[in-house]
Design a protein around this motif. Structure first.
Motif, PDB file in Angstrom:
ATOM      1  N   GLU A   1     -28.463  96.544  61.029  1.00  0.00           N
ATOM      2  CA  GLU A   1     -27.731  95.452  60.184  1.00  0.00           C
ATOM      3  C   GLU A   1     -26.858  96.103  60.613  1.00  0.00           C
ATOM      4  O   GLU A   1     -26.092  96.910  60.961  1.00  0.00           O
ATOM      5  CB  GLU A   1     -28.423  95.839  58.734  1.00  0.00           C
ATOM      6  CG  GLU A   1     -29.448  96.297  57.872  1.00  0.00           C
ATOM      7  CD  GLU A   1     -29.976  96.780  56.521  1.00  0.00           C
ATOM      8  OE1 GLU A   1     -29.071  96.788  56.113  1.00  0.00           O
ATOM      9  OE2 GLU A   1     -30.723  96.682  56.580  1.00  0.00           O
ATOM     10  N   GLY A   2     -25.530  95.490  59.452  1.00  0.00           N
ATOM     11  CA  GLY A   2     -24.033  95.542  59.642  1.00  0.00           C
ATOM     12  C   GLY A   2     -23.243  95.486  60.884  1.00  0.00           C
ATOM     13  O   GLY A   2     -24.513  94.751  62.116  1.00  0.00           O
ATOM     14  N   GLU A   3     -22.790  96.206  61.256  1.00  0.00           N
ATOM     15  CA  GLU A   3     -21.571  95.698  62.628  1.00  0.00           C
ATOM     16  C   GLU A   3     -20.919  97.105  63.409  1.00  0.00           C
ATOM     17  O   GLU A   3     -20.898  97.766  62.358  1.00  0.00           O
ATOM     18  CB  GLU A   3     -20.497  94.628  62.774  1.00  0.00           C
ATOM     19  CG  GLU A   3     -20.005  94.367  64.038  1.00  0.00           C
ATOM     20  CD  GLU A   3     -18.906  93.372  64.098  1.00  0.00           C
ATOM     21  OE1 GLU A   3     -18.734  92.276  65.152  1.00  0.00           O
ATOM     22  OE2 GLU A   3     -17.801  93.869  63.534  1.00  0.00           O
ATOM     23  N   LEU A   4     -21.592  97.530  64.388  1.00  0.00           N
ATOM     24  CA  LEU A   4     -21.146  98.534  65.440  1.00  0.00           C
ATOM     25  C   LEU A   4     -20.317  98.428  67.191  1.00  0.00           C
ATOM     26  O   LEU A   4     -20.896  97.434  67.707  1.00  0.00           O
ATOM     27  CB  LEU A   4     -22.264  99.380  65.783  1.00  0.00           C
ATOM     28  CG  LEU A   4     -22.264 100.589  67.048  1.00  0.00           C
ATOM     29  CD1 LEU A   4     -21.738 101.729  65.415  1.00  0.00           C
ATOM     30  CD2 LEU A   4     -23.438 100.806  67.745  1.00  0.00           C
ATOM     31  N   ILE A   5     -19.310  99.193  66.736  1.00  0.00           N
ATOM     32  CA  ILE A   5     -17.919  98.290  67.439  1.00  0.00           C
ATOM     33  C   ILE A   5     -18.150  99.955  68.634  1.00  0.00           C
ATOM     34  O   ILE A   5     -17.729 101.005  68.448  1.00  0.00           O
ATOM     35  CB  ILE A   5     -16.766  98.858  67.450  1.00  0.00           C
ATOM     36  CG1 ILE A   5     -16.583  97.303  66.125  1.00  0.00           C
ATOM     37  CG2 ILE A   5     -15.611  98.289  68.993  1.00  0.00           C
ATOM     38  CD1 ILE A   5     -16.504  95.765  66.553  1.00  0.00           C
ATOM     39  N   THR A   6     -18.652  99.621  69.794  1.00  0.00           N
ATOM     40  CA  THR A   6     -19.016 100.846  71.076  1.00  0.00           C
ATOM     41  C   THR A   6     -17.645  99.941  71.466  1.00  0.00           C
ATOM     42  O   THR A   6     -16.795  99.338  72.662  1.00  0.00           O
ATOM     43  CB  THR A   6     -20.072 100.426  71.943  1.00  0.00           C
ATOM     44  OG1 THR A   6     -21.501 100.286  70.795  1.00  0.00           O
ATOM     45  CG2 THR A   6     -20.961 101.405  72.751  1.00  0.00           C
ATOM     46  N   GLU A   7     -17.214 101.815  72.467  1.00  0.00           N
ATOM     47  CA  GLU A   7     -15.832 101.761  73.202  1.00  0.00           C
ATOM     48  C   GLU A   7     -16.156 102.474  73.890  1.00  0.00           C
ATOM     49  O   GLU A   7     -16.777 103.851  73.847  1.00  0.00           O
ATOM     50  CB  GLU A   7     -14.445 102.100  72.527  1.00  0.00           C
ATOM     51  CG  GLU A   7     -13.798 102.574  72.715  1.00  0.00           C
ATOM     52  CD  GLU A   7     -12.460 103.619  72.792  1.00  0.00           C
ATOM     53  OE1 GLU A   7     -11.536 104.199  72.404  1.00  0.00           O
ATOM     54  OE2 GLU A   7     -12.855 103.896  71.083  1.00  0.00           O
ATOM     55  N   LEU A   8     -15.983 102.227  75.650  1.00  0.00           N
ATOM     56  CA  LEU A   8     -16.060 103.231  76.585  1.00  0.00           C
ATOM     57  C   LEU A   8     -15.310 103.528  76.731  1.00  0.00           C
ATOM     58  O   LEU A   8     -14.168 103.572  76.336  1.00  0.00           O
ATOM     59  CB  LEU A   8     -16.813 101.987  77.544  1.00  0.00           C
ATOM     60  CG  LEU A   8     -17.852 101.098  77.644  1.00  0.00           C
ATOM     61  CD1 LEU A   8     -18.509  99.829  78.661  1.00  0.00           C
ATOM     62  CD2 LEU A   8     -18.716 101.846  77.194  1.00  0.00           C
ATOM     63  N   ALA A   9     -14.906 104.044  77.372  1.00  0.00           N
ATOM     64  CA  ALA A   9     -13.940 105.217  78.436  1.00  0.00           C
ATOM     65  C   ALA A   9     -12.922 104.884  78.542  1.00  0.00           C
ATOM     66  O   ALA A   9     -12.045 105.206  78.864  1.00  0.00           O
ATOM     67  CB  ALA A   9     -14.422 106.335  78.946  1.00  0.00           C
TER      68      ALA A   9
ATOM     69  N   GLY B   1     -19.674  99.742  57.803  1.00  0.00           N
ATOM     70  CA  GLY B   1     -21.044 100.592  58.090  1.00  0.00           C
ATOM     71  C   GLY B   1     -22.223  99.395  59.187  1.00  0.00           C
ATOM     72  O   GLY B   1     -22.632  98.497  58.924  1.00  0.00           O
ATOM     73  N   ALA B   2     -23.233 100.209  59.682  1.00  0.00           N
ATOM     74  CA  ALA B   2     -24.658 100.200  60.719  1.00  0.00           C
ATOM     75  C   ALA B   2     -25.745 100.832  59.937  1.00  0.00           C
ATOM     76  O   ALA B   2     -26.093 101.878  60.208  1.00  0.00           O
ATOM     77  CB  ALA B   2     -23.792  99.888  61.293  1.00  0.00           C
TER      78      ALA B   2
END
Length: 68
Positions: free
Chosen positions: A24-32, A61-62
């Motif tokens: 559920e929701g949305e997640l932002i994954t940031e790489l180095a 939220g996720a």
């Protein structure tokens, strides 16, 4: 199962390997390296151990299923 509340932002870079599914929701994954990847419900993410330091954030939220 992991739940991130709205406004969550990791305070460190993680080098562990993961497989995750956004339930559920949305997640932002940031790489180095500065790239970001938005993940919405139904999407998966896989990273190998020590392959790509990453951190996560979410504005809304996720809820995630994570396998370490």
């Amino acid at each position: 199962m992991v739940e991130y509340s709205p406004g969550y932002r990791a305070d460190h870079w993680c080098s562990r390997g993961h497989v995750l599914l956004v339930l559920e929701g949305e997640l932002i994954t940031e790489l180095a390296d500065g790239t970001t990847h938005p993940l919405r419900a139904g999407m998966t993410y896989h990273v190998a151990e020590d392959a790509a330091p990453h951190r996560s954030r979410t504005a809304t939220g996720a809820r995630l299923f994570i396998v370490d």
